[in-house]
Design a protein around this motif. Structure first.
Motif, short mmCIF file in Angstrom:
data_model
loop_
_atom_site.label_atom_id
_atom_site.label_comp_id
_atom_site.label_asym_id
_atom_site.label_seq_id
_atom_site.Cartn_x
_atom_site.Cartn_y
_atom_site.Cartn_z
N THR A 172 39.54 4.01 20.01
CA THR A 172 40.07 2.66 20.07
C THR A 172 39.09 1.73 19.35
O THR A 172 38.06 2.16 18.84
N ARG A 173 39.38 0.45 19.38
CA ARG A 173 38.47 -0.53 18.77
C ARG A 173 37.20 -0.70 19.56
O ARG A 173 36.22 -1.25 19.05
N THR A 174 37.18 -0.23 20.80
CA THR A 174 36.01 -0.43 21.66
C THR A 174 35.18 0.82 21.89
O THR A 174 34.07 0.74 22.41
N GLY A 175 35.70 2.01 21.53
CA GLY A 175 34.94 3.22 21.76
C GLY A 175 35.75 4.48 21.52
O GLY A 175 36.88 4.42 21.01
N PHE A 176 35.19 5.63 21.92
CA PHE A 176 35.85 6.91 21.70
C PHE A 176 35.17 7.97 22.57
O PHE A 176 34.12 7.71 23.18
N THR A 177 35.75 9.17 22.60
CA THR A 177 35.15 10.30 23.30
C THR A 177 34.69 11.33 22.28
O THR A 177 35.48 11.77 21.43
N ALA A 178 33.42 11.72 22.34
CA ALA A 178 32.85 12.74 21.46
C ALA A 178 32.91 14.10 22.14
O ALA A 178 32.69 14.20 23.35
N HIS A 179 33.17 15.15 21.35
CA HIS A 179 33.28 16.50 21.88
C HIS A 179 32.45 17.47 21.04
O HIS A 179 32.44 17.37 19.81
N ILE A 180 31.79 18.42 21.71
CA ILE A 180 31.20 19.59 21.05
C ILE A 180 31.62 20.79 21.88
O ILE A 180 31.20 20.94 23.03
N ASP A 181 32.46 21.63 21.29
CA ASP A 181 33.05 22.74 22.03
C ASP A 181 32.81 24.08 21.34
O ASP A 181 32.57 24.14 20.13
N THR A 182 32.94 25.14 22.13
CA THR A 182 33.09 26.49 21.61
C THR A 182 34.28 27.12 22.31
O THR A 182 34.92 26.49 23.15
N TRP A 183 34.59 28.38 21.99
CA TRP A 183 35.76 29.02 22.59
C TRP A 183 35.63 30.54 22.44
O TRP A 183 34.72 31.05 21.80
N GLY A 184 36.58 31.24 23.08
CA GLY A 184 36.55 32.70 23.04
C GLY A 184 35.32 33.25 23.72
O GLY A 184 34.88 32.75 24.76
N ASP A 185 34.73 34.29 23.13
CA ASP A 185 33.55 34.93 23.73
C ASP A 185 32.24 34.28 23.30
O ASP A 185 31.16 34.74 23.67
N SER A 186 32.29 33.21 22.50
CA SER A 186 31.07 32.59 21.98
C SER A 186 30.28 31.92 23.09
O SER A 186 30.85 31.40 24.05
N LEU A 187 28.96 31.93 22.94
CA LEU A 187 28.06 31.35 23.94
C LEU A 187 27.26 30.24 23.26
O LEU A 187 26.39 30.51 22.43
N LEU A 188 27.57 29.01 23.63
CA LEU A 188 26.92 27.83 23.05
C LEU A 188 25.86 27.33 24.03
O LEU A 188 26.18 26.77 25.07
N PHE A 189 24.60 27.53 23.68
CA PHE A 189 23.52 27.03 24.52
C PHE A 189 23.35 25.52 24.37
O PHE A 189 22.92 24.84 25.31
N GLY A 190 23.66 25.01 23.19
CA GLY A 190 23.52 23.57 22.97
C GLY A 190 23.95 23.20 21.57
O GLY A 190 24.02 24.03 20.67
N GLY A 191 24.27 21.92 21.38
CA GLY A 191 24.65 21.43 20.07
C GLY A 191 24.54 19.93 20.02
O GLY A 191 24.42 19.26 21.05
N ALA A 192 24.55 19.39 18.82
CA ALA A 192 24.48 17.94 18.65
C ALA A 192 25.24 17.55 17.39
O ALA A 192 25.42 18.36 16.47
N MET A 193 25.68 16.30 17.38
CA MET A 193 26.39 15.76 16.23
C MET A 193 26.03 14.30 16.07
O MET A 193 25.69 13.62 17.04
N CYS A 194 26.11 13.80 14.85
CA CYS A 194 26.08 12.36 14.64
C CYS A 194 27.52 11.88 14.52
O CYS A 194 28.43 12.65 14.18
N TRP A 195 27.74 10.63 14.84
CA TRP A 195 29.06 10.03 14.64
C TRP A 195 28.92 8.74 13.85
O TRP A 195 27.92 8.03 13.96
N ILE A 196 29.93 8.48 13.04
CA ILE A 196 29.95 7.33 12.14
C ILE A 196 31.30 6.66 12.29
O ILE A 196 32.33 7.27 12.02
N ALA A 197 31.30 5.43 12.76
CA ALA A 197 32.56 4.70 13.01
C ALA A 197 32.76 3.64 11.93
O ALA A 197 31.87 2.81 11.69
N PHE A 198 33.94 3.67 11.29
CA PHE A 198 34.32 2.74 10.24
C PHE A 198 35.65 2.07 10.58
O PHE A 198 36.52 2.71 11.18
N PRO A 199 35.86 0.84 10.17
CA PRO A 199 37.23 0.30 10.18
C PRO A 199 38.11 1.11 9.22
O PRO A 199 37.64 1.52 8.15
N LYS A 200 39.34 1.35 9.58
CA LYS A 200 40.22 2.17 8.74
C LYS A 200 40.49 1.53 7.39
O LYS A 200 40.77 2.24 6.41
#
Length: 299
Positions: A172-200
């Protein structure tokens, strides 16, 4: 650690092979990058993500990207791994910068280690789905979108496939939800991402994402998948030269029985669009991958 003090240009791209050859892996590889002279009155904000990774499968696959020691004239960019057996043969990064306190472009960072459920968690207790809601410091006046770039991974290797995805929902114009996921048999000990928000509808800026699934199925892995992106009509029509396209990975799905080798490349950039490729090499199997891009034109 291998570090190069000689400043490199502010091209938005850094690769470890600027500092050392792939055949001489080390835990940390870094260099100084010069910022445009007299352009910033205060240290700018930076966001950065992986453009390529080449990691050994003999131990957990671990990579981290750091941009620090930021001044008005330069900063240090580092690609690193950790642990006794993890090996980083090579990697590359993409970054974007903007002036401090800019209101029409916001940067941030999401790390799974910052979540309460992961504080002090053992590897056995790693989670497959991780999310956090972010509220922007100030609301956008118009609708916005969020670009996500992976910049840290820590996953099990061996018989488990390498699967990680960074993305945004509930924007939305006020915020968002960030996700870092894995799936199946994968084992994710940790992860990180940067996010960049722009007007459309930000002038001289286009952004989006692509993935191998746009071209082929997951069940048909090939070493290189390529296609084209077309800019919105007229977005960069009057620009010469063509806009700068910055691109980094936001999703990886690879077989875990070989080294993790994946990269995204952008070529043939003009005022109409560009060609992208997502690829691997040697005995690695790339089931799927994805990346997000930002095109910047200057009047």
């Amino acid at each position: 650690m291998v570090h190069l003090d000689t400043p490199g240009p502010d091209t938005g791209i850094f690769t470890t092979e600027e500092v050392r050859p792939r055949s001489k892996p080390c835990k940390s590889t870094s260099r100084i990058v010069s910022l445009p002279r007299n352009h910033y009155k205060e240290p700018p904000n930076l966001a950065a993500g992986f453009r390529s990774l080449d990691l050994s499968c003999e131990a957990p696959v671990r990579a981290n990207l750091v941009a620090d020691k930021i001044t008005t004239d330069a900063f240090r960019i580092t690609l690193e791994t950790w642990g006794e057996r993890s090996i980083l043969y090579s990697a590359s990064a993409t970054w974007i910068e903007h002036k401090a306190y800019a209101k029409d472009c916001l940067f941030g960072q999401f790390d799974t280690h910052d979540l309460p459920a992961n504080n002090g968690a053992s590897k056995k207790g790693a989670q497959q789905e991780n999310s956090r809601h972010f509220t922007f410091p100030q609301a956008f006046k118009d609708d916005c979108d969020v670009v996500c770039w992976l910049n840290r991974i820590d996953m099990a290797s061996g018989d488990r496939n390498y699967r990680i995805r960074a993305y945004a929902t509930n924007i939305t114009r006020t915020g968002f939800t960030a996700h870092i996921d894995t799936w199946g048999d994968s084992l994710l000990f940790g992860g990180a991402m940067c996010w960049i928000a722009f007007p459309k509808r930000k002038r001289y800026v286009q952004f989006g994402s692509f993935q191998t699934g746009d071209v082929r199925s997951w069940s048909n892995p090939i070493p290189e998948t390529t296609s084209q992106v077309k800019f919105d009509d007229g977005a960069f029509k009057s620009h010469r030269p063509a806009p700068t396209v910055l691109c980094a990975l936001n999703m990886i799905d690879m077989a875990g029985n070989a080294d993790l080798r994946v990269s995204v490349d952008v070529n043939d950039v003009d005022t109409q669009g560009f060609r992208w490729s997502l690829k691997t090499f040697e005995d690695s199997t790339l089931y799927a991958a994805g990346a997000s891009w930002i095109a910047l034109g200057f009047a």
